[in-house]
Design a protein around this motif. Structure first.
Motif, PDB file in Angstrom:
ATOM      1  N   TYR A 158       0.826  -1.196   0.000  1.00  0.00           N
ATOM      2  CA  TYR A 158       0.000   0.000   0.000  1.00  0.00           C
ATOM      3  C   TYR A 158       0.868   1.255   0.000  1.00  0.00           C
ATOM      4  N   MET A 159       0.549   2.182  -0.873  1.00  0.00           N
ATOM      5  CA  MET A 159       1.258   3.453  -1.045  1.00  0.00           C
ATOM      6  C   MET A 159       2.734   3.246  -1.401  1.00  0.00           C
ATOM      7  N   GLY A 160       3.038   2.120  -2.037  1.00  0.00           N
ATOM      8  CA  GLY A 160       4.399   1.841  -2.482  1.00  0.00           C
ATOM      9  C   GLY A 160       5.341   1.387  -1.384  1.00  0.00           C
ATOM     10  N   LYS A 161       4.811   1.191  -0.176  1.00  0.00           N
ATOM     11  CA  LYS A 161       5.646   0.772   0.950  1.00  0.00           C
ATOM     12  C   LYS A 161       6.062  -0.691   0.768  1.00  0.00           C
ATOM     13  N   LYS A 162       7.338  -0.968   1.019  1.00  0.00           N
ATOM     14  CA  LYS A 162       7.849  -2.332   0.889  1.00  0.00           C
ATOM     15  C   LYS A 162       7.556  -3.123   2.164  1.00  0.00           C
ATOM     16  N   PHE A 163       7.259  -4.412   1.994  1.00  0.00           N
ATOM     17  CA  PHE A 163       7.058  -5.302   3.134  1.00  0.00           C
ATOM     18  C   PHE A 163       7.494  -6.705   2.728  1.00  0.00           C
ATOM     19  N   LYS A 164       7.627  -7.574   3.704  1.00  0.00           N
ATOM     20  CA  LYS A 164       8.040  -8.965   3.460  1.00  0.00           C
ATOM     21  C   LYS A 164       6.804  -9.855   3.477  1.00  0.00           C
ATOM     22  N   ILE A 165       6.513 -10.468   2.334  1.00  0.00           N
ATOM     23  CA  ILE A 165       5.389 -11.404   2.269  1.00  0.00           C
ATOM     24  C   ILE A 165       5.903 -12.786   2.645  1.00  0.00           C
ATOM     25  N   LEU A 166       5.068 -13.555   3.316  1.00  0.00           N
ATOM     26  CA  LEU A 166       5.451 -14.893   3.755  1.00  0.00           C
ATOM     27  C   LEU A 166       4.862 -15.947   2.828  1.00  0.00           C
ATOM     28  N   LYS A 167       5.645 -17.000   2.584  1.00  0.00           N
ATOM     29  CA  LYS A 167       5.171 -18.146   1.815  1.00  0.00           C
ATOM     30  C   LYS A 167       5.852 -19.380   2.367  1.00  0.00           C
ATOM     31  N   LEU A 168       5.203 -20.524   2.234  1.00  0.00           N
ATOM     32  CA  LEU A 168       5.900 -21.762   2.528  1.00  0.00           C
ATOM     33  C   LEU A 168       6.924 -21.963   1.422  1.00  0.00           C
ATOM     34  N   ARG A 169       8.086 -22.411   1.773  1.00  0.00           N
ATOM     35  CA  ARG A 169       9.166 -22.563   0.788  1.00  0.00           C
ATOM     36  C   ARG A 169       8.790 -23.623  -0.249  1.00  0.00           C
ATOM     37  N   THR A 170       8.841 -23.232  -1.527  1.00  0.00           N
ATOM     38  CA  THR A 170       8.541 -24.152  -2.630  1.00  0.00           C
ATOM     39  C   THR A 170       9.756 -24.365  -3.533  1.00  0.00           C
ATOM     40  N   MET A 171      10.807 -23.607  -3.286  1.00  0.00           N
ATOM     41  CA  MET A 171      12.006 -23.698  -4.117  1.00  0.00           C
ATOM     42  C   MET A 171      13.209 -24.088  -3.278  1.00  0.00           C
ATOM     43  N   ILE A 172      14.274 -24.464  -3.947  1.00  0.00           N
ATOM     44  CA  ILE A 172      15.508 -24.812  -3.261  1.00  0.00           C
ATOM     45  C   ILE A 172      16.012 -23.596  -2.489  1.00  0.00           C
ATOM     46  N   LEU A 173      16.850 -23.821  -1.497  1.00  0.00           N
ATOM     47  CA  LEU A 173      17.275 -22.757  -0.582  1.00  0.00           C
ATOM     48  C   LEU A 173      17.988 -21.589  -1.274  1.00  0.00           C
ATOM     49  N   ASN A 174      18.780 -21.838  -2.289  1.00  0.00           N
ATOM     50  CA  ASN A 174      19.507 -20.743  -2.954  1.00  0.00           C
ATOM     51  C   ASN A 174      18.808 -20.280  -4.234  1.00  0.00           C
ATOM     52  N   SER A 175      17.503 -20.377  -4.268  1.00  0.00           N
ATOM     53  CA  SER A 175      16.748 -20.031  -5.482  1.00  0.00           C
ATOM     54  C   SER A 175      16.920 -18.571  -5.899  1.00  0.00           C
ATOM     55  N   ASP A 176      17.046 -17.657  -4.921  1.00  0.00           N
ATOM     56  CA  ASP A 176      17.224 -16.240  -5.273  1.00  0.00           C
ATOM     57  C   ASP A 176      18.550 -16.015  -5.991  1.00  0.00           C
ATOM     58  N   GLU A 177      19.579 -16.735  -5.576  1.00  0.00           N
ATOM     59  CA  GLU A 177      20.886 -16.604  -6.225  1.00  0.00           C
ATOM     60  C   GLU A 177      20.850 -17.155  -7.653  1.00  0.00           C
ATOM     61  N   LEU A 178      20.002 -18.157  -7.889  1.00  0.00           N
ATOM     62  CA  LEU A 178      19.894 -18.770  -9.221  1.00  0.00           C
ATOM     63  C   LEU A 178      18.888 -18.064 -10.133  1.00  0.00           C
ATOM     64  N   PHE A 179      18.193 -17.059  -9.602  1.00  0.00           N
ATOM     65  CA  PHE A 179      17.172 -16.374 -10.401  1.00  0.00           C
ATOM     66  C   PHE A 179      17.720 -15.801 -11.709  1.00  0.00           C
ATOM     67  N   PRO A 180      18.852 -15.090 -11.700  1.00  0.00           N
ATOM     68  CA  PRO A 180      19.350 -14.551 -12.978  1.00  0.00           C
ATOM     69  C   PRO A 180      19.579 -15.633 -14.040  1.00  0.00           C
ATOM     70  N   LEU A 181      20.068 -16.781 -13.614  1.00  0.00           N
ATOM     71  CA  LEU A 181      20.288 -17.884 -14.555  1.00  0.00           C
ATOM     72  C   LEU A 181      18.959 -18.425 -15.082  1.00  0.00           C
ATOM     73  N   ALA A 182      17.994 -18.632 -14.188  1.00  0.00           N
ATOM     74  CA  ALA A 182      16.673 -19.127 -14.599  1.00  0.00           C
ATOM     75  C   ALA A 182      15.987 -18.110 -15.502  1.00  0.00           C
TER      76      ALA A 182
END
Length: 193
Positions: free
Chosen positions: A23-47
């Protein structure tokens, strides 16, 4: 290792936090149950450079998703922990889905950039009030319709969309744009033509 340290590791293994625009462009952390491997954020550019995306911007056959993760995503179980975000007031039950800055800038139509931040993002997206099919354009069509209706009558609009979103698919035919009849055995895309 202390019990607190162990609990923190277990929490991080099962719960994934991702920064989203709220809301109003404010950043927040959304929660999810993990569905990807632990280092998925590091592999995002490759994917991102190796695999194609569908019309909604989701990577097709993303190899970072685990087998359990596929099940959790298919039945939307991974999003149940977002009730914590709802209770914290970061998201509403229904509204435009909160997206990351990357997705927001690359896939959200320009005319929706400012408008969608003027309302609280939602756990359920407005598209689910009609039918839950993933093909390009329809999500943003229903989002525009929802945002326009929200300006006219906010409370009634939210109630109507929540009720429509939880209806079984067979009963949503009466809510499809243009009033075209839809049954469970029909191909939804054919009904929009």
């Amino acid at each position: 290792m202390s019990q607190v340290g162990l609990l923190t590791k277990v929490y991080r293994f099962f719960i994934y936090k991702h920064e989203r625009i709220g809301y109003m462009g404010k950043k927040f952390k959304i929660l999810k149950l993990r569905t990807m491997i632990l280092n998925s954020d590091e592999l995002f550019p490759l994917a991102e450079t190796t695999y194609k995306r569908n019309a909604r911007g989701v990577i097709i056959n993303d190899p970072r998703i685990t087998k359990i993760g596929m099940f959790l995503k298919k039945y939307r179980i991974d999003e149940l922990v977002q009730w914590v975000n709802i209770l914290k007031g970061e998201i509403a039950i229904i509204g435009p889905r909160p997206h990351s800055r990357f997705f927001y800038e690359k896939y959200i139509p320009d005319d929706l950039h400012e408008i969608r931040t003027q309302v609280k993002p939602g756990w359920l997206k407005p598209r689910m009030a009609y039918a839950d099919f993933d093909f390009g354009g329809f999500e943003f069509t229903t989002e525009r319709k929802y945002l326009a209706e929200l300006k006219i009558n906010p409370i009634l609009t939210k109630i109507q969309y929540v009720v429509r979103a939880v209806l079984p698919l067979c009963f949503k035919w009466q809510f499809i744009p243009g009033g075209k009849k839809f049954n469970c055995s029909d191909n939804f895309e054919d009904k929009l033509l």
